[in-house]
Write a protein that holds these residues in place. Structure first.
Motif, PDB file in Angstrom:
ATOM      1  N   LEU A  91      78.167  -3.530  81.863  1.00  0.00           N
ATOM      2  CA  LEU A  91      76.889  -3.872  81.248  1.00  0.00           C
ATOM      3  C   LEU A  91      76.596  -5.363  81.359  1.00  0.00           C
ATOM      4  N   ASP A  92      77.638  -6.200  81.256  1.00  0.00           N
ATOM      5  CA  ASP A  92      77.449  -7.650  81.432  1.00  0.00           C
ATOM      6  C   ASP A  92      76.856  -7.946  82.804  1.00  0.00           C
ATOM      7  N   THR A  93      77.404  -7.307  83.818  1.00  0.00           N
ATOM      8  CA  THR A  93      76.913  -7.510  85.183  1.00  0.00           C
ATOM      9  C   THR A  93      75.479  -7.014  85.318  1.00  0.00           C
ATOM     10  N   THR A  94      75.227  -5.835  84.797  1.00  0.00           N
ATOM     11  CA  THR A  94      73.883  -5.258  84.874  1.00  0.00           C
ATOM     12  C   THR A  94      72.885  -6.116  84.110  1.00  0.00           C
ATOM     13  N   ASP A  96      73.054  -9.335  83.492  1.00  0.00           N
ATOM     14  CA  ASP A  96      72.828 -10.568  84.243  1.00  0.00           C
ATOM     15  C   ASP A  96      71.853 -10.324  85.398  1.00  0.00           C
ATOM     16  N   GLU A  97      72.045  -9.226  86.112  1.00  0.00           N
ATOM     17  CA  GLU A  97      71.137  -8.890  87.220  1.00  0.00           C
ATOM     18  C   GLU A  97      69.725  -8.614  86.711  1.00  0.00           C
ATOM     19  N   LEU A  98      69.627  -7.872  85.615  1.00  0.00           N
ATOM     20  CA  LEU A  98      68.326  -7.547  85.036  1.00  0.00           C
ATOM     21  C   LEU A  98      67.616  -8.791  84.521  1.00  0.00           C
ATOM     22  N   ARG A  99      68.377  -9.672  83.864  1.00  0.00           N
ATOM     23  CA  ARG A  99      67.815 -10.920  83.347  1.00  0.00           C
ATOM     24  C   ARG A  99      67.263 -11.769  84.483  1.00  0.00           C
TER      25      ARG A  99
END
Length: 111
Positions: A91-94, A96-99
């Motif tokens: 979720l952290d990776t997702t 960051d990508e979404l942000r």
């Protein structure tokens, strides 16, 4: 269209992520989680958080333990499982990508 409904849906969409993040590295009981969310202006009510904690536990992302309290009944402390830690990492990776994508689309200068 009601902007308050849209804002509430946006908050609900990140609530699981926020709860897992709050529990990352520190066990907490539900009231502490709720207070942290409220302090962050997440505007969450008890009726929302308890079913969500149960769902996260049933999904194997959280465990809990009971601890005696000096100021009342025993408290249920939640902790991340190993599966929960891996899930949070994803979720952290997702997030960051979404942000980053959202900032590009909305031309936001601050990341």
């Amino acid at each position: 269209m009601n902007v308050e409904n849209t804002k509430a849906q946006m908050r609900k969409g990140v609530l699981e992520y926020c709860i897992l993040s709050i529990l990352n590295g520190e066990d907490k009981y539900a009231s502490e989680i709720l207070d942290t969310l409220k302090d962050a202006k997440m505007l969450v009510v008890e009726g929302t958080i308890y079913p969500l904690l149960t769902r996260l536990k049933n999904a194997g992302l959280l465990n809990y333990r009971w601890e005696e309290s000096t100021s009342g009944p025993p408290r249920k402390y939640y902790t991340l499982t190993e599966t929960g830690k891996l899930f949070l990492k994803e979720l952290d990776t997702t997030w960051d990508e979404l942000r980053k994508a959202t900032n590009l689309v909305t031309n936001t200068k601050n990341s």
